[in-house]
Design an enzyme around this catalytic site. Structure first.
Site, PDB file in Angstrom:
ATOM      1  CE  LYS A  80     -16.519  18.786  42.562  1.00  0.00           C
ATOM      2  NZ  LYS A  80     -17.035  17.606  43.238  1.00  0.00           N
ATOM      3  NE  ARG A  81     -16.979  15.618  32.240  1.00  0.00           N
ATOM      4  CZ  ARG A  81     -17.445  14.823  31.294  1.00  0.00           C
ATOM      5  NH1 ARG A  81     -17.195  13.535  31.346  1.00  0.00           N
ATOM      6  NH2 ARG A  81     -18.143  15.299  30.299  1.00  0.00           N
ATOM      7  CE  LYS A 125     -11.620   9.697  43.364  1.00  0.00           C
ATOM      8  NZ  LYS A 125     -11.900  10.233  42.015  1.00  0.00           N
ATOM      9  CG  HIS A 162     -24.640   5.880  39.456  1.00  0.00           C
ATOM     10  ND1 HIS A 162     -23.490   6.043  40.205  1.00  0.00           N
ATOM     11  CD2 HIS A 162     -24.715   4.571  39.179  1.00  0.00           C
ATOM     12  CE1 HIS A 162     -22.898   4.869  40.347  1.00  0.00           C
ATOM     13  NE2 HIS A 162     -23.628   3.951  39.739  1.00  0.00           N
ATOM     14  CB  THR A 170     -16.084   9.139  44.563  1.00  0.00           C
ATOM     15  OG1 THR A 170     -15.939   9.524  43.183  1.00  0.00           O
ATOM     16  CG2 THR A 170     -17.224   8.155  44.703  1.00  0.00           C
ATOM     17  CE  LYS A 190     -20.046  16.758  38.718  1.00  0.00           C
ATOM     18  NZ  LYS A 190     -19.780  15.899  39.903  1.00  0.00           N
TER      19      LYS A 190
HETATM   20  C1  PLP Z   1     -13.012  10.762  41.468  1.00  0.00           C
HETATM   21  C2  PLP Z   1     -13.044  11.280  40.089  1.00  0.00           C
HETATM   22  C3  PLP Z   1     -14.202  11.901  39.604  1.00  0.00           C
HETATM   23  C4  PLP Z   1     -15.432  12.117  40.457  1.00  0.00           C
HETATM   24  O1  PLP Z   1     -15.333  13.368  41.095  1.00  0.00           O
HETATM   25  P1  PLP Z   1     -16.575  14.051  41.815  1.00  0.00           P
HETATM   26  O2  PLP Z   1     -15.982  15.216  42.523  1.00  0.00           O
HETATM   27  O3  PLP Z   1     -17.129  13.039  42.751  1.00  0.00           O
HETATM   28  O4  PLP Z   1     -17.526  14.453  40.743  1.00  0.00           O
HETATM   29  C5  PLP Z   1     -14.194  12.389  38.317  1.00  0.00           C
HETATM   30  N1  PLP Z   1     -13.106  12.275  37.529  1.00  0.00           N
HETATM   31  C6  PLP Z   1     -11.972  11.686  37.967  1.00  0.00           C
HETATM   32  C7  PLP Z   1     -10.798  11.615  37.055  1.00  0.00           C
HETATM   33  C8  PLP Z   1     -11.905  11.169  39.255  1.00  0.00           C
HETATM   34  O5  PLP Z   1     -10.772  10.582  39.675  1.00  0.00           O
END
Ligand code: PLP
Length: 816
Positions: free
Chosen positions: A544-545, A656, A356, A652, A550
């Site tokens: 995101k985190r 979304k 990952h 991911t 990032k």
């Molecule tokens: C989808 C999701 C992530 C992943 O987000 P990335 O932008 O791909 O890092 C992290 N936290 C939550 C709550 C999510 O739903």
């Protein structure tokens, strides 16, 4: 429907009586939630039992997804949708005098994960059940999940996530399936009744693993799979002798230590932890799960373990569960009496490993002392795997000592879990095309050359049941009206939406839905944290985190740049924009916390500046989690996916947003590359250095961020504002540290290792292009619809189909 409604209502009444001793008039909203959940479980349980029976009656292969994290979020609405009874339950609640939404809000998130990796596991389970595939999850039932984040005076404050404060109605405790897991002790050789020698461990500490099963309900099908999460329990209770000596705390100390194993999720995303408790967690759930699998195999098929690989396949979600490889060897040899060769031939046909991350510092390794002290027998098995492996390497590369060293499982006093994973698996996959290529060409080059045939790509996905149907009912209804139902289980059908992008009436309705989602988010954030959003402004979102790679820092520096521009020239034409952030920082990640403070400090500065009032706004949405993502993503117009190219394995979140009609503003990183392949460069805003360009710069050590500061005075000004008192005194030290890390480099690191300053100009231009495009509403809505229409391949249904075809070789089964 009416008999269903009456039965459902009656179940609610019964539950309130039996569990709370209340009638409807006395029930709190939480009581009602619990009663609705229990009534839904009445539907689920019959199918769950039928699914188990179907698998018991047909000897078919099962897939087990081993993951230290399952970021499930809420279960209620998802389960009601998948059962097909959401509208019925909504009516029932209305008749009882409740809004569905207020009952939904009673459920805490099952936040048993950090971010993308844990959410992927959750999306996979949804697809597996929906596709009637025998695939189940194994993990840990953390007493406290991902911490709850509060922002106080522009600082992140962490609160424990007490998600099990009230009983969890979606789980069933299965004490009858408990198993014991052993830690520490001494390896001894014993002789069995047949005179055969075998290894055992004496004087080990025994921790009981108790499983809690959560049903995974497939959409529009009877299949209900299982997520089995283990809780650590001390079978000893307390030490009676110490208790009688009135040493009460010491009497329970050992039990507490054992139960600490499943106490809390490590709030660490792609970072090292190296802590003994973390290794204990990993071995705990892996050992319990394998014992469970082997026991159920023996019950069904007897003792012929050569059949095991035909009936069991295990996917390892990153290196966290990789200790499963030596643990299965231990079970097969020490408990079942197999020889090494036989056990190894079986083991290496069972495990498949998913990588990952590309970040070197995130690759898990354990000090030998810690590992061998905690898992003495497992350590001897790892040593033997390594010995045989390095023997092979010596023969293959007799003149390349360096390579033999690099590829060892144990070297420099450490055990390399990724190496163990590759040696013990029949498949190694990356999670996006670019990521897999980087693994093959760079990070895992030696390994790819060693066994090219085991490497493969499986681009991540997300489940449309949660990330479209559940979170965006408005858009879902419009889609169904346009192309009919069916996209819920065949997302490629969204392509049929594409002609509607040319229909002005359709575009208008699409835009109205987006606007309604923006209004709904504004309402929610007003209520939950007292901020006001202007729904007529552009919603530009990065959730995101919080991680340096990032590059939330790039985003907020750009906001500061716009702030300066508007303040200098208030007559400037610029449409109103709202920059929405949401991010948790790992508790010990200081610089990430400074970036959160900078975002919040800039938000406050904008708020206090009359020159930008109503035109620029920053909102930091507190406590980002699945439930908040479900509210934010459908309201987004611009999706910020701006990681340093080559660093984000897949992402991911990006998928979304696309699925909900936001346009990607991002770098050519992770799955963004494949998103752009689908929508075309003109329907996204792509900027910045490519992974190859960055690799070339790294190879020559030629990057000097000062060149970019010298070339661009507006950028120099923004960066200087970190230290010139713009933000007052409170964060002087923190922001100085950010400044130094960008300009000079700190703690022996090179400056700006994530190329924030190198990409700044291109990022500004990408935003300017986006604003220009936004002004043409017809163009924008057309592009947004095209994004939705072409998001089909990012369904986890597609991802799972690929895993099934290339790795798992499992077959769907019909549940009667
Ligand atoms: C989808 C999701 C992530 C992943 O987000 P990335 O932008 O791909 O890092 C992290 N936290 C939550 C709550 C999510 O739903």
């Amino acid at each position: 429907m009416n008999t269903d409604k009456n039965t459902f209502k009656e179940n609610i009444r019964l539950r309130l009586k039996r569990r709370y001793g209340k009638d409807l008039s006395e029930a709190t909203k939480h009581d009602i939630y619990d009663a609705v959940a229990a009534s839904a479980m009445e539907y689920i349980l019959d199918n769950w039992m039928a699914t188990r029976r179907a698998f018991d009656n047909h000897p078919i292969k099962q897939m087990y997804y081993f993951s230290a994290e399952f970021l499930m979020g809420r279960a209620m609405t998802n389960n009601l949708i998948n059962l097909g009874i959401l509208p019925m339950v909504q009516e029932v609640l209305q008749e009882l005098g409740y809004e569905y939404d207020e009952i939904e809000e009673q459920e805490p998130d099952a936040g048993l994960g950090n971010g993308g990796l844990g959410r992927l596991a959750a999306c996979f389970l949804d697809s597996l059940a929906t596709m009637n595939l025998p695939g189940h999850g194994y993990g840990i039932r953390y007493r406290y999940g991902m911490f709850e984040q509060k922002i106080e005076h522009c600082r992140q404050v962490e609160k424990p996530d007490n998600w099990l404060e009230h009983r969890n109605p979606w789980e069933i405790k299965r004490s009858d399936h408990a198993v014991d897991v052993k830690f520490g002790g001494e390896v001894v050789i014993k002789v069995d009744e047949k005179g055969r020698q075998y290894f055992d461990v004496d004087r080990a500490e025994v921790v009981r693993a108790i499983p809690y099963d959560m049903p995974i309900v497939g959409y529009n099908t009877k299949t209900v799979n299982t997520l089995r999460l283990w809780e650590a329990y001390s079978p000893d209770g307390f030490n009676l002798q110490l208790f009688n000596e009135m040493q009460y705390l010491r009497a329970v100390e050992k039990a507490c230590q054992a139960e600490d194993i499943s106490r809390v999720l490590y709030p660490n995303d792609s970072g090292p932890s190296g802590k003994a408790l973390r290794l204990k967690q990993q071995y705990f759930f892996v050992s319990a799960s394998l014992q469970d699998i082997v026991r159920s195999f023996k019950r069904k098929y007897g003792n012929d373990f050569s059949k095991l690989p035909d009936l069991v396949v295990i996917q390892l979600n990153d290196t966290h569960p990789v200790v499963a490889i030596p643990e299965l060897m231990r079970i097969l040899m020490d408990q079942e009496g197999l020889g090494w060769e036989e056990a190894w031939a079986i083991t290496t046909r069972i495990f498949a490993y998913t990588n990952h991350t590309i970040m070197a510092e995130a690759l898990e390794k354990w000090p030998i002392d810690l590992f061998s002290g905690l898992l003495p027998r497992i350590y001897t098995i790892v040593e033997e795997i390594d010995r045989r492996h390095t023997d092979e390497l010596r023969k293959l590369y007799p003149n390349d000592w360096d390579k033999q060293q690099r590829m060892a499982i144990i070297n420099h006093g450490m055990i390399h879990m990724a190496h163990l994973a590759i040696v013990g698996s029949f498949s190694v996959n990356g999670v996006a095309a670019l990521h897999t290529e980087i693994l093959k060409k760079r990070e895992l080059k030696d390994w790819y050359e060693w066994r090219p045939q085991i490497f493969n790509n499986k681009t991540n996905g997300v489940t449309q049941r949660r990330w479209l149907k559940l979170c965006n009912p408005g858009l879902s209804a419009l889609i169904t009206e346009a192309i009919g139902p069916g996209w819920e289980t065949d997302l490629a059908r969204l392509r049929e939406l594409e002609p509607f992008a040319e229909d002005p009436a359709f575009r208008e309705r699409f835009a109205q839905i987006k606007h309604a989602n923006k209004v709904a988010l504004a309402r929610y954030l007003a209520k939950s944290q007292g901020v006001t959003l202007d729904p007529s402004s552009i919603y530009d979102v990065q959730v995101k985190r919080l991680h340096e790679y990032k590059r939330q820092l790039l985003n907020i520096l750009h906001v500061m740049y716009l702030h300066n521009k508007l303040a200098d020239d208030p007559t400037l034409e610029m449409p109103p924009q709202t920059f929405i952030f949401g991010a948790k920082a790992a508790s010990g990640y200081r610089r990430a916390k400074s970036i959160i403070s900078l975002i919040c400090a800039e938000a406050a500065r904008l708020e206090a500046d009359p020159r930008v009032k109503g035109r620029l706004k920053v909102v930091f949405a507190e406590n980002y989690r699945v439930t908040l993502a479900e509210k934010i993503i459908p309201a987004a117009e611009i999706s910020e996916q701006i990681s340093t190219a080559g660093k984000e394995a897949s992402g991911t979140g990006n998928m979304k947003f696309m699925m909900n009609g936001a346009l990607t503003l991002g770098t050519l990183d992770g799955a963004n590359v494949e998103i752009v392949q689908e929508v075309g460069r003109k329907n996204a805003f792509i900027f910045g250095l490519t992974a190859e360009e960055i690799a070339a710069i790294e190879a020559t050590h030629s990057y000097d961020p000062k060149i970019y500061l010298g070339r661009n005075p507006a950028l120099a000004r923004v960066v200087h504002q970190l230290i010139d008192g713009t933000f007052g005194h409170e964060f002087q030290t923190a922001f100085r540290e950010l400044y130094d890390s960008l300009v000079y480099g700190v703690e022996g690191n090179r400056p700006d290792v994530y190329y924030v300053l190198a990409d700044f100009d291109a990022y500004v231009q990408a935003h300017e292009q986006a604003l220009k495009s936004y002004a043409d509403r017809d163009w924008w809505n057309r592009a947004a619809i095209i994004n939705v229409a072409r998001s089909g391949i990012f369904s986890t249904d597609r991802t799972i189909a690929e895993y099934v075809q290339d790795i798992w070789h499992i077959k769907p089964i019909a549940v009667k």
